[in-house]
Scaffold this motif. Structure first.
Motif, mmCIF file in Angstrom:
data_model
loop_
_atom_site.group_PDB
_atom_site.id
_atom_site.type_symbol
_atom_site.label_atom_id
_atom_site.label_comp_id
_atom_site.label_asym_id
_atom_site.label_seq_id
_atom_site.Cartn_x
_atom_site.Cartn_y
_atom_site.Cartn_z
ATOM 1 N N GLU A 62 -28.775 -42.796 8.955
ATOM 2 C CA GLU A 62 -29.652 -43.365 9.973
ATOM 3 C C GLU A 62 -30.965 -43.714 9.293
ATOM 4 O O GLU A 62 -31.812 -42.840 9.084
ATOM 5 N N GLY A 63 -31.121 -44.989 8.931
ATOM 6 C CA GLY A 63 -32.280 -45.388 8.152
ATOM 7 C C GLY A 63 -32.219 -44.765 6.770
ATOM 8 O O GLY A 63 -31.217 -44.874 6.059
ATOM 9 N N SER A 64 -33.275 -44.065 6.380
ATOM 10 C CA SER A 64 -33.310 -43.424 5.066
ATOM 11 C C SER A 64 -32.777 -41.993 5.086
ATOM 12 O O SER A 64 -32.700 -41.342 4.050
ATOM 13 N N ILE A 65 -32.417 -41.503 6.289
ATOM 14 C CA ILE A 65 -31.924 -40.127 6.422
ATOM 15 C C ILE A 65 -30.399 -40.108 6.361
ATOM 16 O O ILE A 65 -29.718 -40.790 7.136
ATOM 17 N N CYS A 66 -29.875 -39.336 5.435
ATOM 18 C CA CYS A 66 -28.420 -39.157 5.306
ATOM 19 C C CYS A 66 -28.071 -37.716 5.658
ATOM 20 O O CYS A 66 -28.576 -36.773 5.041
ATOM 21 N N THR A 67 -27.239 -37.556 6.666
ATOM 22 C CA THR A 67 -26.799 -36.231 7.096
ATOM 23 C C THR A 67 -25.397 -35.976 6.571
ATOM 24 O O THR A 67 -24.480 -36.759 6.834
ATOM 25 N N VAL A 68 -25.244 -34.909 5.823
ATOM 26 C CA VAL A 68 -23.946 -34.540 5.244
ATOM 27 C C VAL A 68 -23.462 -33.254 5.891
ATOM 28 O O VAL A 68 -24.201 -32.270 5.965
ATOM 29 N N LYS A 69 -22.223 -33.268 6.366
ATOM 30 C CA LYS A 69 -21.624 -32.083 6.957
ATOM 31 C C LYS A 69 -20.311 -31.771 6.250
ATOM 32 O O LYS A 69 -19.601 -32.675 5.793
ATOM 33 N N CYS A 70 -20.013 -30.491 6.185
ATOM 34 C CA CYS A 70 -18.760 -30.095 5.536
ATOM 35 C C CYS A 70 -18.284 -28.760 6.090
ATOM 36 O O CYS A 70 -18.979 -28.104 6.873
ATOM 37 N N GLN A 71 -17.103 -28.370 5.656
ATOM 38 C CA GLN A 71 -16.544 -27.056 5.998
ATOM 39 C C GLN A 71 -16.481 -26.222 4.728
ATOM 40 O O GLN A 71 -15.951 -26.669 3.713
ATOM 41 N N VAL A 72 -17.035 -25.009 4.799
ATOM 42 C CA VAL A 72 -17.023 -24.107 3.637
ATOM 43 C C VAL A 72 -16.150 -22.901 3.966
ATOM 44 O O VAL A 72 -16.404 -22.191 4.937
ATOM 45 N N THR A 73 -15.132 -22.675 3.178
ATOM 46 C CA THR A 73 -14.209 -21.556 3.402
ATOM 47 C C THR A 73 -14.874 -20.231 3.050
ATOM 48 O O THR A 73 -15.479 -20.107 1.978
ATOM 49 N N PRO A 74 -14.796 -19.227 3.933
ATOM 50 C CA PRO A 74 -15.364 -17.906 3.617
ATOM 51 C C PRO A 74 -14.750 -17.354 2.340
ATOM 52 O O PRO A 74 -13.543 -17.482 2.119
ATOM 53 N N GLU A 75 -15.552 -16.725 1.513
ATOM 54 C CA GLU A 75 -15.103 -16.269 0.206
ATOM 55 C C GLU A 75 -14.084 -15.137 0.302
ATOM 56 O O GLU A 75 -13.163 -15.047 -0.509
ATOM 57 N N HIS A 76 -14.246 -14.233 1.277
ATOM 58 C CA HIS A 76 -13.376 -13.060 1.365
ATOM 59 C C HIS A 76 -12.403 -13.112 2.538
ATOM 60 O O HIS A 76 -11.556 -12.235 2.670
ATOM 61 N N LYS A 77 -12.508 -14.128 3.385
ATOM 62 C CA LYS A 77 -11.597 -14.285 4.527
ATOM 63 C C LYS A 77 -11.144 -15.732 4.556
ATOM 64 O O LYS A 77 -11.482 -16.498 5.457
ATOM 65 N N ILE A 78 -10.361 -16.099 3.554
ATOM 66 C CA ILE A 78 -10.051 -17.500 3.312
ATOM 67 C C ILE A 78 -9.203 -18.137 4.409
ATOM 68 O O ILE A 78 -9.155 -19.358 4.517
ATOM 69 N N HIS A 79 -8.523 -17.330 5.225
ATOM 70 C CA HIS A 79 -7.670 -17.898 6.266
ATOM 71 C C HIS A 79 -8.379 -17.993 7.610
ATOM 72 O O HIS A 79 -7.791 -18.462 8.580
ATOM 73 N N GLU A 80 -9.627 -17.560 7.668
ATOM 74 C CA GLU A 80 -10.394 -17.722 8.894
ATOM 75 C C GLU A 80 -11.066 -19.089 8.904
ATOM 76 O O GLU A 80 -11.156 -19.772 7.883
ATOM 77 N N LYS A 81 -11.540 -19.484 10.074
ATOM 78 C CA LYS A 81 -12.170 -20.788 10.218
ATOM 79 C C LYS A 81 -13.394 -20.876 9.325
ATOM 80 O O LYS A 81 -14.216 -19.974 9.263
ATOM 81 N N GLY A 82 -13.536 -22.001 8.632
ATOM 82 C CA GLY A 82 -14.642 -22.175 7.712
ATOM 83 C C GLY A 82 -15.967 -22.386 8.420
ATOM 84 O O GLY A 82 -16.028 -22.769 9.591
ATOM 85 N N TYR A 83 -17.049 -22.140 7.694
ATOM 86 C CA TYR A 83 -18.387 -22.356 8.235
ATOM 87 C C TYR A 83 -18.725 -23.851 8.173
ATOM 88 O O TYR A 83 -18.397 -24.532 7.209
ATOM 89 N N GLN A 84 -19.397 -24.326 9.212
ATOM 90 C CA GLN A 84 -19.850 -25.712 9.246
ATOM 91 C C GLN A 84 -21.271 -25.778 8.693
ATOM 92 O O GLN A 84 -22.170 -25.140 9.224
ATOM 93 N N VAL A 85 -21.459 -26.535 7.634
ATOM 94 C CA VAL A 85 -22.756 -26.633 6.965
ATOM 95 C C VAL A 85 -23.285 -28.056 7.077
ATOM 96 O O VAL A 85 -22.537 -29.025 6.910
ATOM 97 N N THR A 86 -24.575 -28.162 7.367
ATOM 98 C CA THR A 86 -25.226 -29.467 7.499
ATOM 99 C C THR A 86 -26.444 -29.546 6.572
ATOM 100 O O THR A 86 -27.237 -28.608 6.520
ATOM 101 N N ILE A 87 -26.560 -30.653 5.864
ATOM 102 C CA ILE A 87 -27.724 -30.908 5.018
ATOM 103 C C ILE A 87 -28.233 -32.313 5.315
ATOM 104 O O ILE A 87 -27.439 -33.268 5.376
ATOM 105 N N CYS A 88 -29.538 -32.437 5.503
ATOM 106 C CA CYS A 88 -30.174 -33.731 5.735
ATOM 107 C C CYS A 88 -30.996 -34.107 4.505
ATOM 108 O O CYS A 88 -31.771 -33.287 3.997
ATOM 109 N N ILE A 89 -30.838 -35.335 4.047
ATOM 110 C CA ILE A 89 -31.511 -35.811 2.845
ATOM 111 C C ILE A 89 -32.244 -37.112 3.151
ATOM 112 O O ILE A 89 -31.667 -38.048 3.706
ATOM 113 N N ASN A 90 -33.526 -37.143 2.789
ATOM 114 C CA ASN A 90 -34.307 -38.376 2.887
ATOM 115 C C ASN A 90 -34.127 -39.120 1.571
ATOM 116 O O ASN A 90 -34.707 -38.752 0.550
#
Length: 209
Positions: A62-90
């Motif tokens: 959106e303009g100069s702002i880029c929002t990146v989202k991903c799923q990160v698998t828990p390190e010790h509970k790999i079969h559970e639902k992953g964490y949703q991580v968001t990073i915004c970059i200008n």
């Protein structure tokens, strides 16, 4: 995939460098100093974890702002639902403006999953250009570990193990005969008894002979 977001690939990811990450650490209150020094947080920035744990990467510009989202698998509970991580970059100012890990208890003050995504983007930014486009909208490799494994009973796992073959050593034979004659209870004679079970077959003594 969220509305208006597109699948991330090697041609549309925002650029991230060490200066941007360092600037974010030093001036953003989301990451407390003690947490940045934490061993787990430092390890999360390494390729050995991030490249295996991160998947389903999507982004929105959106303009100069880029929002990146991903799923990160828990390190010790790999079969559970992953964490949703968001990073915004200008991208115009080359600055990371925001980082959050949703539903993670350690997200207050920053957490290792946000660190993993930052350094994942850094590695993608420094990779040499390739002729083909690599898509990053895929299941994390770490989440696939053990998905095809089934539980097995010990006696089923080793049911095809051949019976232990005794050595043709005359001294050993005489020793065994003497021990059996005297009904010895020594450990050696336990491995030469006529009746064996599944647990006996996985002993170190049997496995190296």
């Amino acid at each position: 995939m969220e509305q208006n977001f597109v699948k991330a690939d090697s041609s549309n990811l925002p650029k991230v460098d060490y200066e941007m990450i360092d600037e974010y650490y030093r001036h953003n209150d989301d990451f407390v100093k003690a947490n940045v020094r934490n061993v787990k947080t430092q390890r999360s920035g390494k390729q050995s974890y991030g490249d295996e744990a991160i998947g389903f990467v999507q982004l929105l510009r959106e303009g100069s702002i880029c929002t990146v989202k991903c799923q990160v698998t828990p390190e010790h509970k790999i079969h559970e639902k992953g964490y949703q991580v968001t990073i915004c970059i200008n991208e115009a100012e080359e600055k990371i403006t925001h980082s959050v890990c949703h539903s993670c208890p350690a997200s207050e003050g920053g957490c290792k999953h946000g660190v993993a995504l930052m350094f994942w983007l850094l590695r993608r930014s420094t990779e040499p250009s390739v002729t083909s486009v690599v898509c990053y909208w895929r299941k994390p490799t770490l989440a696939k570990v053990g998905s095809s494994l089934k539980a097995a009973k010990l006696n089923e796992l080793f049911k095809n193990v051949p019976p232990f073959a005794s050595h043709n050593n005359s001294f050993l034979k005489k020793l065994l005969e003497k021990g059996l004659e005297n009904k010895s209870k020594g450990i050696l004679f336990e491995y030469y008894k006529t009746e064996e079970n599944a647990i006996d077959k996985v002993s170190l003594y049997h496995l190296i002979n």
